[in-house]
Design an enzyme around this catalytic site. Structure first.
Site, mmCIF file in Angstrom:
data_model
loop_
_atom_site.group_PDB
_atom_site.id
_atom_site.type_symbol
_atom_site.label_atom_id
_atom_site.label_comp_id
_atom_site.label_asym_id
_atom_site.label_seq_id
_atom_site.Cartn_x
_atom_site.Cartn_y
_atom_site.Cartn_z
ATOM 1 N N THR A 146 4.375 -2.004 1.791
ATOM 2 C CA THR A 146 4.728 -3.417 1.773
ATOM 3 C C THR A 146 5.400 -3.683 0.445
ATOM 4 O O THR A 146 5.112 -3.003 -0.541
ATOM 5 C CB THR A 146 3.470 -4.313 1.869
ATOM 6 O OG1 THR A 146 2.623 -3.859 2.921
ATOM 7 C CG2 THR A 146 3.832 -5.752 2.117
ATOM 8 N N ASP A 199 -0.756 -8.191 8.045
ATOM 9 C CA ASP A 199 -1.043 -9.412 7.296
ATOM 10 C C ASP A 199 0.160 -10.006 6.587
ATOM 11 O O ASP A 199 0.162 -11.192 6.263
ATOM 12 C CB ASP A 199 -2.133 -9.132 6.257
ATOM 13 C CG ASP A 199 -1.675 -8.136 5.202
ATOM 14 O OD1 ASP A 199 -1.266 -7.007 5.587
ATOM 15 O OD2 ASP A 199 -1.704 -8.454 4.004
ATOM 16 N N THR A 210 -0.932 -6.213 -0.295
ATOM 17 C CA THR A 210 -0.544 -4.959 0.329
ATOM 18 C C THR A 210 -1.799 -4.163 0.624
ATOM 19 O O THR A 210 -2.665 -4.024 -0.235
ATOM 20 C CB THR A 210 0.396 -4.137 -0.579
ATOM 21 O OG1 THR A 210 0.589 -2.831 -0.005
ATOM 22 C CG2 THR A 210 -0.156 -3.981 -1.993
#
Length: 370
Positions: free
Chosen positions: A236, A267, A286
């Site tokens: 991420t 998420d 992350t």
């Protein structure tokens, strides 16, 4: 003129040894410089006087080993992180908005093949790149997110368009791409996202899945292995920024997990889980997304700052290294508050991360401190 941020760092020690603050110092691609940057991220140090504005970024967390990260690749990734920091700093130094700085920094990382976002996104089970992103403005609490898009070169820009040009917060898949076209954003061919390393990573994951005879749903819940380094890594990218006006913003972008199935969404694009900002606090996360969603990690940190009046580093450290660890979740966050305090806690062996303040001095770090 205030003293430089690095000098203040080494003079100040917080009373709590649990505080995890961002690295401050001079980034370099040499091994000696990298060691200095890592040393600057000591978990018990913080400046007594905070900067008026700054930017923190991350490029993913996980089991990142020195053995698997060659000197050449480490230097290249540090250079990419530094470029992202400088892009965001250029915005802030001119009096620009925190949202502009966040998107500028993330765009650089999305354009790099080294991070699992944009150009470097991993492949899902069907050999397709599925991209997610979100942004949130702390001053207004306006937010925008996209999930499962396949033809958007910079998903972070589309997330911002959702926030600014629509009455909605999240758009997904074909609908999000139709909205992009309606706003004049061109679609790119899926071939743009192809990299041989990510493709080979999928092939290895498929072979491992077949050998283990894993159930079809398993790959969407099992964290992947980075196809470039071989590390167990949650890919991420994200950024949080504080501008000269005291306004915060946060953004996150990802390609998800290698070999994910069934339209799995993590998420990163979920406001309050992987991305959140208000007038007091901004967070980008992350990690293993299912845990960050269940425990609304980003909002939980900011809620502790708001309701318990905890210092940001203490709130972030508690959520990542206590709440999340007890739940079995792995990963980390970057966070800032409106006074310029910074936190970068993570419960894995490494997290690609960086900081830049008023003086324009960049610091990047990767590994956990002993």
């Amino acid at each position: 003129m205030s003293p430089s941020f690095p000098s203040r760092l080494h003079r100040g020690l917080l009373a709590s040894t649990a505080l995890l603050l961002a690295p401050l110092g001079c980034a370099t691609s040499s091994q000696a410089g990298a060691a200095r940057d890592e040393a600057a991220l000591r978990t018990d140090e913080a400046p007594r006087v905070k900067p008026r504005w700054g930017l923190v970024i991350h490029g993913g967390a996980g089991v990142i080993s020195r053995e698997n990260l060659t000197p050449e690749r480490e230097a290249a990734m540090r250079a990419a992180l530094t470029q992202a920091l400088q892009a965001g700093h250029a915005v802030l130094a001119k009096g620009g908005r925190s949202m502009d700085a966040v998107t500028a920094a993330i765009r650089v990382m999305e354009d790099s093949p080294y991070f699992n976002a944009g150009k470097g996104a991993v492949f899902n089970h069907d050999g397709v790149n599925e991209l997610d992103a979100a942004v949130m403005d702390g001053k207004t609490r306006m937010a925008g997110a996209v999930a499962g898009v396949h033809h958007i070169q910079n998903p972070i820009d589309l997330a911002r368009l959702v926030m600014e040009k629509s009455p909605h917060v999240m758009m997904v898949g074909d609908g999000a791409e139709a909205f992009a076209q309606s706003q004049g954003m061109p679609l790119v061919d899926a071939k743009y996202f192809y990299t041989e390393e990510r493709w080979q990573g999928l092939q290895r994951a498929l072979e491992q899945e077949k050998a283990k005879e894993a159930p079809p749903a398993g790959s969407s819940l099992t964290p992947g292995v980075d196809p470039i380094t071989g590390d167990h890594k949650f890919g991420t990218v994200g950024a949080v920024a504080l501008d000269m006006e005291g306004n915060l913003a946060a953004g996150t972008s990802t390609g998800g997990m290698t070999n994910k199935r069934f339209g799995r969404v993590g998420d990163a694009p979920i406001i309050g889980a992987g991305t959140y900002a208000d007038e007091r606090c901004a967070v980008s996360a992350t990690g293993h997304g299912e845990f960050f969603i269940r425990y609304t990690v980003a909002r939980d940190i900011c809620a502790r700052v708001e309701y318990q009046e905890l210092p940001l580093p203490e709130a972030a450290n508690h959520v990542i290294n206590d709440v999340l660890v007890k739940a079995g979740g792995e990963g980390g966050v970057i966070a800032m508050d409106r006074q310029g305090h910074v936190a970068t806690p993570f419960n894995s062996s490494g997290m690609y991360r960086g900081y830049i303040g008023e003086d324009g001095t960049s610091t990047v770090a990767i590994f956990q401190q002993p």
